[in-house]
Design a protein around this motif. Structure first.
Motif, PDB file in Angstrom:
ATOM      1  N   VAL A  53      24.531   8.881  -0.716  1.00  0.00           N
ATOM      2  CA  VAL A  53      24.264   7.854   0.291  1.00  0.00           C
ATOM      3  C   VAL A  53      24.008   8.504   1.643  1.00  0.00           C
ATOM      4  CG1 VAL A  53      25.258   5.907   1.565  1.00  0.00           C
ATOM      5  CG2 VAL A  53      25.497   6.044  -0.920  1.00  0.00           C
ATOM      6  N   ARG A  54      24.787   9.526   1.977  1.00  0.00           N
ATOM      7  CA  ARG A  54      24.565  10.238   3.243  1.00  0.00           C
ATOM      8  C   ARG A  54      23.204  10.923   3.249  1.00  0.00           C
ATOM      9  NH1 ARG A  54      30.104  11.607   2.430  1.00  0.00           N
ATOM     10  NH2 ARG A  54      29.539  13.687   1.665  1.00  0.00           N
ATOM     11  N   GLU A  55      22.704  11.272   2.063  1.00  0.00           N
ATOM     12  CA  GLU A  55      21.387  11.911   1.962  1.00  0.00           C
ATOM     13  C   GLU A  55      20.239  10.897   1.996  1.00  0.00           C
ATOM     14  OE1 GLU A  55      21.464  14.206  -1.618  1.00  0.00           O
ATOM     15  OE2 GLU A  55      23.048  15.551  -0.912  1.00  0.00           O
ATOM     16  N   GLY A  56      20.573   9.614   2.038  1.00  0.00           N
ATOM     17  CA  GLY A  56      19.545   8.591   2.155  1.00  0.00           C
ATOM     18  C   GLY A  56      19.189   7.851   0.889  1.00  0.00           C
ATOM     19  N   VAL A  57      19.983   8.032  -0.156  1.00  0.00           N
ATOM     20  CA  VAL A  57      19.721   7.326  -1.410  1.00  0.00           C
ATOM     21  C   VAL A  57      20.009   5.835  -1.225  1.00  0.00           C
ATOM     22  CG1 VAL A  57      20.573   7.007  -3.769  1.00  0.00           C
ATOM     23  CG2 VAL A  57      20.096   9.290  -2.906  1.00  0.00           C
ATOM     24  N   GLY A  58      19.084   4.994  -1.732  1.00  0.00           N
ATOM     25  CA  GLY A  58      19.227   3.558  -1.556  1.00  0.00           C
ATOM     26  C   GLY A  58      19.757   2.817  -2.765  1.00  0.00           C
ATOM     27  N   ARG A  59      19.737   3.490  -3.926  1.00  0.00           N
ATOM     28  CA  ARG A  59      20.294   2.863  -5.126  1.00  0.00           C
ATOM     29  C   ARG A  59      20.863   3.952  -6.030  1.00  0.00           C
ATOM     30  NH1 ARG A  59      16.697  -1.230  -8.510  1.00  0.00           N
ATOM     31  NH2 ARG A  59      15.620   0.630  -9.273  1.00  0.00           N
ATOM     32  N   ILE A  60      22.057   3.702  -6.570  1.00  0.00           N
ATOM     33  CA  ILE A  60      22.734   4.657  -7.432  1.00  0.00           C
ATOM     34  C   ILE A  60      23.076   3.975  -8.744  1.00  0.00           C
ATOM     35  CG2 ILE A  60      24.794   6.094  -7.727  1.00  0.00           C
ATOM     36  CD1 ILE A  60      24.871   6.320  -4.642  1.00  0.00           C
ATOM     37  N   GLU A  61      22.721   4.610  -9.853  1.00  0.00           N
ATOM     38  CA  GLU A  61      23.031   4.083 -11.168  1.00  0.00           C
ATOM     39  C   GLU A  61      23.875   5.098 -11.927  1.00  0.00           C
ATOM     40  OE1 GLU A  61      19.063   1.344 -11.760  1.00  0.00           O
ATOM     41  OE2 GLU A  61      18.931   3.463 -12.265  1.00  0.00           O
ATOM     42  N   LEU A  62      24.902   4.619 -12.597  1.00  0.00           N
ATOM     43  CA  LEU A  62      25.821   5.482 -13.327  1.00  0.00           C
ATOM     44  C   LEU A  62      25.578   5.354 -14.819  1.00  0.00           C
ATOM     45  CD1 LEU A  62      29.127   4.603 -11.438  1.00  0.00           C
ATOM     46  CD2 LEU A  62      27.390   6.291 -10.805  1.00  0.00           C
ATOM     47  N   CYS A  63      25.720   6.453 -15.537  1.00  0.00           N
ATOM     48  CA  CYS A  63      25.522   6.427 -16.980  1.00  0.00           C
ATOM     49  C   CYS A  63      26.634   5.635 -17.654  1.00  0.00           C
ATOM     50  CB  CYS A  63      25.450   7.844 -17.539  1.00  0.00           C
ATOM     51  SG  CYS A  63      27.056   8.677 -17.647  1.00  0.00           S
ATOM     52  N   GLY A  64      26.414   5.297 -18.924  1.00  0.00           N
ATOM     53  CA  GLY A  64      27.386   4.510 -19.663  1.00  0.00           C
ATOM     54  C   GLY A  64      28.734   5.186 -19.810  1.00  0.00           C
ATOM     55  N   GLY A  65      28.760   6.523 -19.787  1.00  0.00           N
ATOM     56  CA  GLY A  65      30.015   7.250 -19.908  1.00  0.00           C
ATOM     57  C   GLY A  65      30.914   7.088 -18.693  1.00  0.00           C
ATOM     58  N   LEU A  66      30.338   6.725 -17.549  1.00  0.00           N
ATOM     59  CA  LEU A  66      31.133   6.495 -16.342  1.00  0.00           C
ATOM     60  C   LEU A  66      31.565   5.039 -16.234  1.00  0.00           C
ATOM     61  CD1 LEU A  66      29.046   8.720 -13.937  1.00  0.00           C
ATOM     62  CD2 LEU A  66      31.414   9.124 -14.619  1.00  0.00           C
ATOM     63  N   GLY A  67      30.667   4.126 -16.519  1.00  0.00           N
ATOM     64  CA  GLY A  67      31.023   2.732 -16.674  1.00  0.00           C
ATOM     65  C   GLY A  67      31.194   1.925 -15.399  1.00  0.00           C
ATOM     66  N   PRO A  68      31.446   0.622 -15.555  1.00  0.00           N
ATOM     67  CA  PRO A  68      31.546  -0.290 -14.413  1.00  0.00           C
ATOM     68  C   PRO A  68      32.746  -0.039 -13.508  1.00  0.00           C
ATOM     69  CG  PRO A  68      32.131  -1.419 -16.456  1.00  0.00           C
ATOM     70  CD  PRO A  68      31.558  -0.086 -16.845  1.00  0.00           C
ATOM     71  N   ALA A  69      33.818   0.524 -14.030  1.00  0.00           N
ATOM     72  CA  ALA A  69      34.976   0.805 -13.177  1.00  0.00           C
ATOM     73  C   ALA A  69      34.615   1.821 -12.101  1.00  0.00           C
ATOM     74  CB  ALA A  69      36.146   1.308 -14.021  1.00  0.00           C
ATOM     75  N   ALA A  70      33.856   2.854 -12.483  1.00  0.00           N
ATOM     76  CA  ALA A  70      33.412   3.838 -11.496  1.00  0.00           C
ATOM     77  C   ALA A  70      32.474   3.188 -10.487  1.00  0.00           C
ATOM     78  CB  ALA A  70      32.721   5.003 -12.191  1.00  0.00           C
ATOM     79  N   ALA A  71      31.580   2.317 -10.949  1.00  0.00           N
ATOM     80  CA  ALA A  71      30.672   1.614 -10.039  1.00  0.00           C
ATOM     81  C   ALA A  71      31.462   0.757  -9.057  1.00  0.00           C
ATOM     82  CB  ALA A  71      29.700   0.757 -10.834  1.00  0.00           C
ATOM     83  N   GLY A  72      32.487   0.078  -9.555  1.00  0.00           N
ATOM     84  CA  GLY A  72      33.314  -0.745  -8.682  1.00  0.00           C
ATOM     85  C   GLY A  72      34.026   0.074  -7.622  1.00  0.00           C
ATOM     86  N   THR A  73      34.519   1.257  -8.011  1.00  0.00           N
ATOM     87  CA  THR A  73      35.190   2.135  -7.052  1.00  0.00           C
ATOM     88  C   THR A  73      34.230   2.579  -5.960  1.00  0.00           C
ATOM     89  OG1 THR A  73      36.734   2.933  -8.738  1.00  0.00           O
ATOM     90  CG2 THR A  73      36.440   4.308  -6.781  1.00  0.00           C
ATOM     91  N   ILE A  74      33.017   2.945  -6.360  1.00  0.00           N
ATOM     92  CA  ILE A  74      32.010   3.386  -5.384  1.00  0.00           C
ATOM     93  C   ILE A  74      31.638   2.244  -4.447  1.00  0.00           C
ATOM     94  CG2 ILE A  74      29.628   4.172  -5.113  1.00  0.00           C
ATOM     95  CD1 ILE A  74      30.061   5.668  -7.826  1.00  0.00           C
ATOM     96  N   LEU A  75      31.432   1.038  -4.991  1.00  0.00           N
ATOM     97  CA  LEU A  75      31.115  -0.116  -4.150  1.00  0.00           C
ATOM     98  C   LEU A  75      32.227  -0.391  -3.142  1.00  0.00           C
ATOM     99  CD1 LEU A  75      29.572  -2.452  -6.855  1.00  0.00           C
ATOM    100  CD2 LEU A  75      28.407  -1.677  -4.781  1.00  0.00           C
ATOM    101  N   ALA A  76      33.478  -0.271  -3.587  1.00  0.00           N
ATOM    102  CA  ALA A  76      34.610  -0.503  -2.691  1.00  0.00           C
ATOM    103  C   ALA A  76      34.647   0.532  -1.571  1.00  0.00           C
ATOM    104  CB  ALA A  76      35.922  -0.494  -3.475  1.00  0.00           C
ATOM    105  N   ARG A  77      34.394   1.789  -1.922  1.00  0.00           N
ATOM    106  CA  ARG A  77      34.384   2.855  -0.900  1.00  0.00           C
ATOM    107  C   ARG A  77      33.257   2.646   0.103  1.00  0.00           C
ATOM    108  NH1 ARG A  77      37.019   7.609  -2.600  1.00  0.00           N
ATOM    109  NH2 ARG A  77      36.351   8.504  -0.600  1.00  0.00           N
ATOM    110  N   LEU A  78      32.104   2.202  -0.384  1.00  0.00           N
ATOM    111  CA  LEU A  78      30.980   1.934   0.518  1.00  0.00           C
ATOM    112  C   LEU A  78      31.297   0.753   1.435  1.00  0.00           C
ATOM    113  CD1 LEU A  78      27.952   2.396  -1.905  1.00  0.00           C
ATOM    114  CD2 LEU A  78      28.654   3.933  -0.066  1.00  0.00           C
ATOM    115  N   ALA A  79      31.925  -0.283   0.880  1.00  0.00           N
ATOM    116  CA  ALA A  79      32.280  -1.447   1.688  1.00  0.00           C
ATOM    117  C   ALA A  79      33.265  -1.068   2.792  1.00  0.00           C
ATOM    118  CB  ALA A  79      32.872  -2.537   0.795  1.00  0.00           C
TER     119      ALA A  79
END
Length: 200
Positions: A53-79
């Motif tokens: 995100v600091r490098e300017g990425v506008g969308r991040i997608e995680l592989c199935g091995g990481l899953g929605p819990a990791a996505a939720g953690t990242i969203l919370a940190r960004l918020a």
């Protein structure tokens, strides 16, 4: 889906034996840039995502091995940082593919040699000339761009038939209609997952 020329999107994949800096893949066309970064675990995914995100990425997608819990953690940190413009998501699998995806993950954890095919939509790139590969431990991950959704199903079938891919994941806005075509094209020979995402 139309991508602005300045767009930069990233895919974060779980490959424990790969190096996030040395083994990353990046491809660029007039439509923008796609970066794929391997990480060893969920904590690594969170740290890499924040750096992207600091490098300017506008969308991040995680592989199935990481899953929605990791996505939720990242969203919370960004918020927490007041960053609400970045979309974050994760690959999920339908009921027809859940068992196959679980078997794939189990074999990876058992250090068995496996091949995964990750297909992402990127106008201006060629599925053969611009593909990449991350080889780490027993896992070979093929990173394959497609210029439009009409090519996705045939590319997926080719990855299963010729490259012996035992898992297919779809990224960068590949929609439900195309995902359905891919499931039909691979004919239960490999589980198929697709990324869905949201904003913080």
């Amino acid at each position: 889906m139309i991508h602005k020329p300045e767009s930069h999107e990233a895919i974060v994949v779980l490959i424990p034996d790969a190096d996030p800096d040395k083994d990353r893949y990046s491809a660029t066309s007039a439509a923008g840039r796609t970066t794929v970064v391997p990480v060893p675990d969920v904590d690594g995914a969170v740290q890499v995502a924040l750096r992207l995100v600091r490098e300017g990425v506008g969308r991040i997608e995680l592989c199935g091995g990481l899953g929605p819990a990791a996505a939720g953690t990242i969203l919370a940190r960004l918020a927490e940082r007041g960053e609400h413009s970045v979309a974050v998501g994760a690959v999920s699998f339908g009921i027809e593919s859940v068992d196959g995806a679980a078997r794939f993950q189990h074999r990876i954890e058992s250090q068995q040699p496996m091949t995964a095919g990750f297909i992402f939509l990127h106008p201006g790139l060629d599925p053969v000339e611009d593909r990449g590969v991350i080889q780490a431990g027993g896992l070979r991950t093929l990173l394959v761009p497609v210029p439009d959704q009409s090519r996705v199903a045939s590319v997926a079938a080719d990855l299963v038939e010729r490259e012996h891919s035992e898992l297919i994941e779809l990224y960068r806005g590949i929609g439900s209609v195309t995902t359905t075509s891919v499931i039909g094209a691979v004919a239960a020979r490999a589980p198929v997952g697709a990324a869905r995402y949201e904003h913080a």
